[in-house]
Write an enzyme that holds these catalytic residues in place. Structure first.
Site, mmCIF file in Angstrom:
data_model
loop_
_atom_site.group_PDB
_atom_site.id
_atom_site.type_symbol
_atom_site.label_atom_id
_atom_site.label_comp_id
_atom_site.label_asym_id
_atom_site.label_seq_id
_atom_site.Cartn_x
_atom_site.Cartn_y
_atom_site.Cartn_z
ATOM 1 N N CYS A 142 0.836 -1.193 0.000
ATOM 2 C CA CYS A 142 0.000 0.000 0.000
ATOM 3 C C CYS A 142 0.875 1.249 0.000
ATOM 4 C CB CYS A 142 -0.929 -0.009 1.210
ATOM 5 S SG CYS A 142 -1.921 1.489 1.369
ATOM 6 N N CYS A 145 -0.444 4.159 2.137
ATOM 7 C CA CYS A 145 -0.276 3.926 3.579
ATOM 8 C C CYS A 145 1.150 4.211 4.020
ATOM 9 C CB CYS A 145 -0.606 2.475 3.931
ATOM 10 S SG CYS A 145 -2.232 1.910 3.410
ATOM 11 N N ASP A 146 2.119 3.752 3.253
ATOM 12 C CA ASP A 146 3.503 3.720 3.726
ATOM 13 C C ASP A 146 4.461 4.622 2.958
ATOM 14 O OD1 ASP A 146 2.792 1.812 5.650
ATOM 15 O OD2 ASP A 146 2.986 0.193 4.195
#
Length: 316
Positions: A142, A145-146
């Protein structure tokens, strides 16, 4: 156990599921949406969507999903968070009509006269040494997300489809360098995405290659990469690895009830009927060549309309 018998239980909280909820609720049906707290919709993980009609400047995936969810609630759909473990088919006392029992991991049971399956698909894993060990320690599925954790770092992206290239472009906002590793000598992504990637000075490519091992200490440090054509191996020093090589359908809880293809995707007709009367499927969970948000939305609308017609004739 929830004693209420819902007209339709929708399993899945992505664009297909919430669109089904909008249509079903507007038809004055009693609708329950069971949104997984474990499986995140791929839409919610997408940074910028440029090809969804009505948003000429693009829209963030989570924002779009929130809008659709709010719309479903506005029309009366009940939305809960739970992880479905199984769906059972039962005949009523007269043995003429079907009721479906939906069981969850926390021992809740919901009953529906019909079911729409819209649980989408999850990211596929490479299955190489080091992947599991360094997941959340430099290995990610992701980018939204990261990605911000890798500011001014060197990251690698595996894959050559739309998602891989979209996420490589997103990662280039943070990373100093993005290396795309692909098994073939050309990308499968849309031409406009390819053009953006090729024109991005932060993005470079390693072609005809696959990752054989992910190496690190406390986090990812390097990749062992093999050229498929020459069998030559080399090491690539990186700080993070993002894997986008396709998806696996989230159908484990329904696999014994409905017919699926060899890859696990649910077989439907053009009206979203499965081989079980009263059960419909929509979006990325079903066998379909194209996996796009607009198609998932169309699937969701079709499933709801077909479900409404089914209930008109099969009402218990």
């Amino acid at each position: 156990m929830d004693e209420k018998l819902y007209d339709v239980v929708i399993i899945g909280g992505g664009p297909a599921g919430y669109t089904s909820a909008i249509y079903s609720s507007r038809a004055l049906l009693n609708v329950l949406v069971i949104e997984s707290y474990i499986l995140l919709s791929q839409l919610s993980l997408t940074d910028a969507i440029e090809n969804y009609p009505g948003y000429k400047d693009g829209i963030n995936g989570l924002e779009l999903l929130t809008n659709v969810k709010d719309q479903a609630e506005k029309f009366g759909a009940k939305i809960i968070q739970a992880n479905v473990s199984s769906v059972l088919e039962e005949k009523n006392k007269s043995n003429t009509k079907t009721i479906f029992e939906i069981h969850t991991d926390d021992n809740q049971i919901f009953k529906g006269k019909s079911v729409i399956i819209a649980t989408g698909a999850k990211a596929r894993k490479l299955g190489v040494p080091g992947e599991q060990e360094y997941t959340a320690k430099g290995v990610s599925y992701c980018a939204i997300c990261d990605g911000p954790f890798f500011r001014n770092k060197h990251v690698a992206v595996v894959g050559g489809g739309d998602t891989a290239i979209q996420e490589a472009l997103f990662l280039s906002k943070f990373a100093a360098k993005v290396t795309v590793i692909h098994r073939r000598d050309k990308l499968r992504a849309q031409k406009i995405l390819q053009q953006k990637a090729f024109n991005n000075e932060k993005i470079n490519f390693i072609w005809n290659s696959k990752i054989e091992q992910i190496i690190g200490e406390n986090s990812v440090k390097k990749l062992n990469i093999k050229n498929i054509e020459t069998n030559q191996k080399k090491y690539l020093d990186i700080d993070g690895l993002f894997i986008f090589i396709g998806f696996t359908p989230n159908t484990q809880y329904i696999a014994d009830l409905v017919q699926s293809n060899a890859e696990g995707y649910i077989e439907t007709d053009e009206y979203m009927h499965t081989d079980v009367k009263g059960v419909f499927a929509a979006g990325d969970v079903r066998a379909n060549t194209y996996r796009q948000i607009a198609i998932a939305v169309g699937d969701g609308a079709k499933a709801a309309l077909s479900c409404e017609k089914y209930l008109e004739h099969e009402l218990i």
